[in-house]
Design a protein around this motif. Sequence first.
Motif, PDB file in Angstrom:
ATOM      1  N   GLU B 344       1.053  -0.758   0.255  1.00 48.04           N
ATOM      2  CA  GLU B 344      -0.100   0.082   0.007  1.00 48.04           C
ATOM      3  C   GLU B 344       0.808   1.471  -0.295  1.00 48.04           C
ATOM      4  N   LYS B 347       2.259   1.743  -3.421  1.00 50.81           N
ATOM      5  CA  LYS B 347       0.560   2.422  -4.812  1.00 50.81           C
ATOM      6  C   LYS B 347       1.245   4.132  -3.863  1.00 50.81           C
ATOM      7  N   ALA B 354       4.703  13.297  -1.054  1.00 52.10           N
ATOM      8  CA  ALA B 354       3.226  13.154   0.421  1.00 52.10           C
ATOM      9  C   ALA B 354       2.988  12.031   0.945  1.00 52.10           C
ATOM     10  N   ILE B 355       1.717  11.995  -0.307  1.00 49.99           N
ATOM     11  CA  ILE B 355       1.254  10.940   0.276  1.00 49.99           C
ATOM     12  C   ILE B 355       2.079   9.519   0.438  1.00 49.99           C
ATOM     13  N   PHE B 357       4.999   9.542   1.951  1.00 49.92           N
ATOM     14  CA  PHE B 357       5.132   9.954   3.324  1.00 49.92           C
ATOM     15  C   PHE B 357       3.909   9.346   4.755  1.00 49.92           C
ATOM     16  N   LEU B 358       2.908  10.160   3.964  1.00 48.15           N
ATOM     17  CA  LEU B 358       1.127   9.930   5.039  1.00 48.15           C
ATOM     18  C   LEU B 358       1.227   8.215   5.328  1.00 48.15           C
ATOM     19  N   ALA B 359       1.520   7.927   4.149  1.00 47.06           N
ATOM     20  CA  ALA B 359       1.463   6.168   4.360  1.00 47.06           C
ATOM     21  C   ALA B 359       2.013   5.192   5.051  1.00 47.06           C
ATOM     22  N   LEU B 361       4.005   6.853   7.368  1.00 53.26           N
ATOM     23  CA  LEU B 361       3.836   7.165   8.855  1.00 53.26           C
ATOM     24  C   LEU B 361       2.650   6.063   9.109  1.00 53.26           C
ATOM     25  N   ALA B 362       1.285   5.787   8.983  1.00 55.64           N
ATOM     26  CA  ALA B 362       0.506   5.089   9.034  1.00 55.64           C
ATOM     27  C   ALA B 362       0.550   4.112   9.851  1.00 55.64           C
ATOM     28  N   LEU B 363       1.461   2.744   8.587  1.00 59.05           N
ATOM     29  CA  LEU B 363       1.581   2.253   9.072  1.00 59.05           C
ATOM     30  C   LEU B 363       2.593   2.106  10.142  1.00 59.05           C
TER      31      LEU B 363
END
Lengths: 664, 664
Positions: B344, B347, B354-355, B357-359, B361-363
């Motif tokens: 993910e 993907k 940016a996205i 990076f956010l993915a 961090l969320a993981l």
Amino acid sequence: MLPLWLTISLTASITALASAILLSIRILKIKVKDPRIVEISSIIRDGAAAFLKRQYKAIMVFTVVLFAIMLSASFILENFDNRIPLTFLLGAAFSGLAGFVGMEVAVRTNSRSVDAAKERFEKAFSIAIEGGLVTGLFVTGLGLLGVSLLYYFTADMNVVVGFGFGTALIALFARVGGGIYTKAADIGADLVGKVEAKIPEDDPRNPAVIADQVGDNVGDVAGMAADIFESYACTLIAALLIGWKIMGEDKFMFPVIIQSIGILASLVALAFMGRVREENPFKTINSGFLSAGVVIAVFSLILTWFAFEDLSPFFSLLTGLIAIILLAALTQYYTSHKFSPVREVAKASQTGPAINFLAGLALGLESTALPVIVVCMAILAAFSFGELHLGGLYGVALAAIGFLSIAPLIVGLDAYGPIVDNASGIAEMTGIRGKVRRRLEELDSVGNTTKAICKSFAIGAAALAAMALFAAYIEEASIETINIAKPSVIAGALIGAMLAFVFCSTLLRAVGKGAFKMVEEVRRQFREIKGILEGKAKPDYESCIAISTNAALEGLILPGILSVAVPVIIGFLLGKEALGGLLLGNVAASFPLALFLAHSGTAWDNAKKYIETGHYGGKGTETHAAAVIGDTVGDPFKDTAGPSLDIIMDIIGTIALLIAPLIV
Amino acid sequence: MLPLWLTISLTASITALASAILLSIRILKIKVKDPRIVEISSIIRDGAAAFLKRQYKAIMVFTVVLFAIMLSASFILENFDNRIPLTFLLGAAFSGLAGFVGMEVAVRTNSRSVDAAKERFEKAFSIAIEGGLVTGLFVTGLGLLGVSLLYYFTADMNVVVGFGFGTALIALFARVGGGIYTKAADIGADLVGKVEAKIPEDDPRNPAVIADQVGDNVGDVAGMAADIFESYACTLIAALLIGWKIMGEDKFMFPVIIQSIGILASLVALAFMGRVREENPFKTINSGFLSAGVVIAVFSLILTWFAFEDLSPFFSLLTGLIAIILLAALTQYYTSHKFSPVREVAKASQTGPAINFLAGLALGLESTALPVIVVCMAILAAFSFGELHLGGLYGVALAAIGFLSIAPLIVGLDAYGPIVDNASGIAEMTGIRGKVRRRLEELDSVGNTTKAICKSFAIGAAALAAMALFAAYIEEASIETINIAKPSVIAGALIGAMLAFVFCSTLLRAVGKGAFKMVEEVRRQFREIKGILEGKAKPDYESCIAISTNAALEGLILPGILSVAVPVIIGFLLGKEALGGLLLGNVAASFPLALFLAHSGTAWDNAKKYIETGHYGGKGTETHAAAVIGDTVGDPFKDTAGPSLDIIMDIIGTIALLIAPLIV
């Protein structure tokens, strides 16, 4: 005859609500002349109303389910008062109402502020401030009214706790939903519009631009209102609950009196802020704060003496007031580009996005140190003052009351932010340029600062409210000690801290997913709708609004379930002490995490703005591109995950209070 | 005559050291034929030795200052044994020695592994595994030897605590210094070499490439060795200290016996790993783990029965062993690109950094949940088993012992990682291509997995060691309860949690600054040294090594002072209970923070690798570029800040143990 405390509290809360209504009427009476402004503003208004409607529907399902569970529990369990489900429902309703009214007024104020800016800066500023204060007065007026009346009718503070839980639940959903909505839209709009298509911010050709404007309102007005409403109500309830257990009725209502003074002080401040000058709007805002602070301090001093013939409770209150001032100053230092931390982030952008990220992260992580120390010192000092008179934990609760006494003004200034942000956006979309535009930009930049101050206020308020709830929990659960040498308490603390991390994860993931879809949709529209970039065809704003809405509603579920289920499970599985451990572990992690996220996010934003004023090459350089990426990541940090952590601390606290009598 | 426990422990530890020496001799005897390999390898060796020399010098200053303070304190204060400063010095010396030997062997093994790969895959693998095991055996052999002998000579476990503090201090510096060094070099090399100049990884034209190779050794060999040495020694000391207080000498040495078995089991595993096959090296590694685990489990079961005539201590041990297996599996799930979380992140890279990076961090944030629950359940279970026989806290310490019994093998497999990483780098730099190169890459990819497993082992070990230290602290300080209803304990917990965040900040900032300078230096060399990119002129490797070295040494100071000063200040200012709160608050935040950083960092790395195997367009696309930025940010997450948090938990614990008798 009504008791004195109730008379005072009703006077204050009804004055607040009446003033809010009068201010609203005054604002709504103003006619907006420019039809373009009316049009754009009404699209934003409809989008916001449509989202709120769907969000409230989703919340209602959750609320009704919880209501049903609580109601059944109250019939089965002896120790669970069957009036609690009702106060819970009332708390949810009041909080929802405050957010709704605040937002409805805000989305009508923005257009009027644009129109007023055509005449004078001062007029635009006053309208926006007054529009914001409607939210501030509604939040605190309804909070004070609800708690006072509920105690008057039930004469049982344990029952009033349900009200607090209701406000916390709504706050969770409003913050989480609003936060996801606004940032999915914002990031989506920026990534394709600004970065790929190279069109300016708030450009009407961007399909996500209306969703972005709507997001400002549902996030920063409705979300923030519910957030502070929750901290306000929970702190008040926690302080009253402790007081109720340790002293007589005439004195335990002391916190209610203090919050009544807070409301009146904010009206005094409003009068002081009437005479703004374009050269220095901050002076006006500062004088507002100062006058409110002085009124609160002087009256509390006098009232404390009359109520207790002892000044130590006043000093506990004062500790809270001093803590806000220090927290606000620290936030400014770490997030304003006048100071070196943000400038270092800007400098780091020269070597690309990765080093910019690391610099922003390092700044945010570091910035947790002093605020935590300030709060610890406030707790220690308030406890010592409390011990002199009524018990240390009561002192801690009073510090939280002192901190929150200035809430009406803070919420008002915060809601001012999205109003002027929208005003600036509407100006861009309607092609307003020149002097009027510069005025609106000046107002917007003031709004960014007030939002940053409010953010640290909200975090500090939530942490202190959590401490007050923790203190109340200890009283309520009749536990002398929560011993961290016990493995169940250790496990509670570890899980509480972990919960903060997992909670953040669900939010960042929801924003990431929503933004991903938004990017694809905006790219699709640019590709498929002919003439959109030339301004000849109108973009499909609604499909973008739908994406943000769905992302927000899907994103609500997991954090909602987590924050309600985990404390209940831990409480019943591992016991009262472990639940206390969970609460403390969660505050210990959530508080610095929230500070870190808020400060890093704001610092990236302001580092970008600093570069845009011409440093390190200014706009259009690689350095600026790197800073924009940092800003994009920072968006959900400061506006979704960070603020949502405020709520989880207090929701655990209210649940702990509610289920304390049920745990053997 | 020597007591039985000492005979066993001396046998095991001397066997370990002797085997390590024999393995080293066998490796060093192998002659490397290719002069290019010899040359590159010797540059790396010299760089590593030079850094270690400077680092050890800096550490020595700090150590001597602390020694002097402790020595003076021991003369002034009645409760502070004057042998403690000496055991402290010994702990520091032993830990330094283990890191030094491990690294010296590793930097000599890499070239031999390259040479061996020209013949057969199996030979290269065996040499690298053996080279790694030298570190594993040295770490555990010296740890066991030090603790056993010190107790034998002092007969006072309180004095042996000094040894633990010594190891923790060296671990702090080795981890922090090594971590900053390696990532400043790695990021600097990648940002300019791979991203700007578009030359491959490990290309000899890149001036920072040697510093990068050196970094692998000082970070992953010397740093990791000191890290596990510290967890190993501190857990052993904590378990012995608790046992010493609650039972007789013949039984309290039980943990020493278990660790002796662990060492012998790792030698058995080495024999099992002799027959590797190229098709499936993991099978070999797994059979090694399995055989070691079975040996430990069977012998512990028997010995527990003989020692206690009761199996409950065995079940406490087993809890720890099961916890590692679960943690390792969870790490695999969250960080391998075979599973959906990493995919993910890959993907998400499609919409830019940016996205992505956010993915990531969320993981990472999400990945904290299950490991924390596993550790909590291990604590609860181990406590319950402990209560059946010897006291719950002793059970928790035994779980940590069980967890760490497999340390020799884990450290060995970890040190294997940088050996094969270096081997692969040397192959690139000496122009080795084709089958031999593919063999080395296969070895390297195995190393990446073993490094990831070891990382979660190190974090789990540190957390359990901290729990064991916490348990020992409660015994040592003779406190029945640490009541979190007290404001001083609340303040302690909040400050403890905050310390984890600030500590991270200092490390990320140091890496960011070092990498910034490295980028400027590499850009300068590319600009000023003519013919460098054509391979005609030799880059100035030394100036890059100097930058990394200085960044590491400067970066050491603040975290060193923070982690030693804060617990001392809190202990003396707020008291024993607050110090307990500090310890728990720190573990509650450091443990999930470390997991988050390690998992996010590794996930970004593997998402990038997943894209490089051809997904989402593969190399050269915007998607890949976004993933590379995520990987760059992830580097200091997983290799600097994350692992350093391991140490701070334990350093606070050892300091708490040391100063407990001094706090009134």
